[in-house]
Design an enzyme around this catalytic site. Structure first.
Site, PDB file in Angstrom:
ATOM      1  N   GLU A  69       0.840  -1.202   0.000  1.00  0.00           N
ATOM      2  CA  GLU A  69       0.000   0.000   0.000  1.00  0.00           C
ATOM      3  C   GLU A  69       0.876   1.254   0.000  1.00  0.00           C
ATOM      4  OE1 GLU A  69      -3.096  -0.143  -0.447  1.00  0.00           O
ATOM      5  OE2 GLU A  69      -3.689  -2.163   0.137  1.00  0.00           O
ATOM      6  N   GLU A 100      -5.006   4.577   0.105  1.00  0.00           N
ATOM      7  CA  GLU A 100      -3.883   3.630   0.253  1.00  0.00           C
ATOM      8  C   GLU A 100      -3.329   3.711   1.680  1.00  0.00           C
ATOM      9  OE1 GLU A 100      -4.061   1.761  -2.058  1.00  0.00           O
ATOM     10  OE2 GLU A 100      -4.068   2.714  -4.027  1.00  0.00           O
ATOM     11  N   HIS A 103      -5.707   1.816   3.782  1.00  0.00           N
ATOM     12  CA  HIS A 103      -5.535   0.364   3.631  1.00  0.00           C
ATOM     13  C   HIS A 103      -4.323  -0.104   4.436  1.00  0.00           C
ATOM     14  CE1 HIS A 103      -7.577   0.653  -0.623  1.00  0.00           C
ATOM     15  NE2 HIS A 103      -8.386   0.964   0.376  1.00  0.00           N
ATOM     16  N   TYR A 109      -3.879  -2.747  11.576  1.00  0.00           N
ATOM     17  CA  TYR A 109      -4.874  -3.110  12.599  1.00  0.00           C
ATOM     18  C   TYR A 109      -5.016  -4.635  12.681  1.00  0.00           C
ATOM     19  CZ  TYR A 109      -9.816  -3.497  14.245  1.00  0.00           C
ATOM     20  OH  TYR A 109     -10.977  -3.837  14.868  1.00  0.00           O
ATOM     21  N   GLU A 173      -2.043  -3.191  -8.735  1.00  0.00           N
ATOM     22  CA  GLU A 173      -3.386  -3.008  -8.181  1.00  0.00           C
ATOM     23  C   GLU A 173      -4.429  -3.870  -8.890  1.00  0.00           C
ATOM     24  OE1 GLU A 173      -3.214   1.546  -8.388  1.00  0.00           O
ATOM     25  OE2 GLU A 173      -4.156   1.130  -6.469  1.00  0.00           O
ATOM     26  N   GLU A 207     -10.145  -0.356  -4.507  1.00  0.00           N
ATOM     27  CA  GLU A 207      -9.192  -0.724  -5.562  1.00  0.00           C
ATOM     28  C   GLU A 207      -9.865  -0.784  -6.932  1.00  0.00           C
ATOM     29  OE1 GLU A 207      -6.052  -0.687  -5.180  1.00  0.00           O
ATOM     30  OE2 GLU A 207      -5.910  -0.731  -3.002  1.00  0.00           O
ATOM     31  N   HIS A 210      -9.598   2.552  -8.208  1.00  0.00           N
ATOM     32  CA  HIS A 210      -8.214   2.879  -8.589  1.00  0.00           C
ATOM     33  C   HIS A 210      -7.915   2.325  -9.981  1.00  0.00           C
ATOM     34  CE1 HIS A 210      -7.164   2.792  -3.991  1.00  0.00           C
ATOM     35  NE2 HIS A 210      -8.074   3.696  -4.304  1.00  0.00           N
TER      36      HIS A 210
HETATM   37 FE   LIG Z   1      -5.013   1.050  -4.840  1.00  0.00          FE
HETATM   38 FE   LIG Z   2      -4.789  -0.025  -1.611  1.00  0.00          FE
END
Ligand SMILES: [Fe+2]
Ligand SMILES: [Fe+2]
Length: 346
Positions: A69, A100, A103, A109, A173, A207, A210
């Site tokens: 990411e 990103e 993410h 986490y 991606e 994504e 993206h």
């Molecule tokens: Fe992405």
């Molecule tokens: Fe991402």
């Protein structure tokens, strides 16, 4: 023009020239989500019951995705954003960069919640050859973008831009991430890690935008710079994608040294080839692998619009928009991990 050296005229959003970029920005804002709104406790119970091979696959995925990411953000910041003139494209990329980052924090986490040896996981992308090779591939195309000799006004400069865009956006991606998402969601198919699966769904929703943005960028740049439309360059773009598939094939062998229930490297690699064919076709190139989709449960959809539409239909209570964000946020409940719908995955 989309690419080139930005002039003072480019510092005004109006008139909007690339409406698709502005529309994607607004959709991305409506898709905003936060990792800690997903509780992972039930998934921890699942973890206790998982086999060592299953746990290896999850750890291996996290080891790749967490740095990946950040690598995408670096590529946008240094290799894509500086060479674009369009303010609406800049707006979209600013939101994408936040996503990103989000993410990365979402995977952080997960890494903090599960009983992982984090130091070990953080090392894997440097020490496992198949993972390091994927990063080097991205860095190879990126390196040229940071050289002072690159002139974006020239044919060579524009080709370098597209090579890097294809490596980062279409391959990383649009192929590698989809392969990883499929593996992550396959646990939910077996009723394991369902909340983690919901998180992956939201990452996937981002994504898919993206990828849509990147595809539109490639097509619009080629339309505006028709001198780039040569057979040689088309073959080069195809080879960049094949190179990416080969790296993913090696990586998946390490992801599944023995295979796990219903899932092994051959199965995932067939999916990789299927998705790669889709990307080639979306770029206007012929298929290369002619692979069928082994993971039909992932998708029957043919394009990312259907994916976005699915999420609009299912997750409207979570969608944030300028008029009703506060009300909708209060209505939001923890995701209940619905069955994987048709439409996810491509
Ligand atoms: Fe992405
Ligand atoms: Fe991402």
């Amino acid at each position: 023009m989309l690419i080139g050296k930005a002039s003072p005229d480019d510092m005004n959003l109006h008139p909007i020239r690339y409406q698709w970029a502005y529309d994607l920005y607004n959709q991305a804002v409506r898709n905003t989500w936060f990792p800690h709104e997903i509780a992972l406790k039930e998934d921890l119970d699942d973890w206790e019951k998982m086999t060592e091979d299953e746990r290896h696959a999850v750890k291996f995925l996290m080891a790749f995705f967490n740095p990946a990411e950040l690598i995408v953000n670096r590529s946008i910041a240094l290799g894509i954003y500086p060479y674009l003139k369009s303010p609406e494209a800049h707006l979209y990329l600013a939101k994408q960069m936040w996503e990103e980052a989000n993410h990365c924090v979402a995977f952080e986490y997960v890494l903090q919640t599960f009983p992982f040896d984090r130091e070990n996981i953080f090392q894997l992308h440097l020490s496992v050859p198949s993972m390091a090779a994927k990063e080097e591939y991205i860095n190879k195309y990126m390196r040229r973008m940071t050289e002072e000799t690159l002139n974006i006004e020239t044919m060579d400069g524009k080709k370098d831009f597209l090579r890097n865009l294809v490596a980062t956006n279409i391959v990383m991606e649009g192929i590698w991430f989809y392969s990883g998402f499929m593996v992550a969601l396959s646990f939910r198919q077996r009723n394991q890690l369902r909340n983690f699966g919901s998180m992956i769904n939201w990452v996937l929703r981002d994504e898919s935008l993206h990828l849509k943005f990147g595809m539109n960028l490639v097509h619009n740049i080629l339309e505006e710079n028709q001198e780039l439309l040569t057979e040689d360059f088309a073959a080069e773009i195809r080879d960049i994608i094949i190179e990416g598939v080969n790296l993913e094939t090696q990586y998946n062998k390490d992801l599944f040294p023995q295979g796990i229930l219903g899932l092994n490297a051959d199965y995932v690699n067939q999916y990789v080839q299927y998705v790669a064919d889709r990307r080639l076709e979306e770029l206007g190139l012929p298929k290369f692998y002619n692979a069928t989709n082994p993971a039909k449960w992932m998708s029957t959809a043919t394009d990312v619009y259907e994916l976005v539409n699915f999420f609009e239909a299912q997750n409207t209570s979570y969608e944030v928009d300028g008029h009703s964000a506060s009300v909708k946020k209060e209505e939001y409940k923890e995701p209940t991990a619905p069955a994987i719908p048709a439409g996810v995955g491509e």
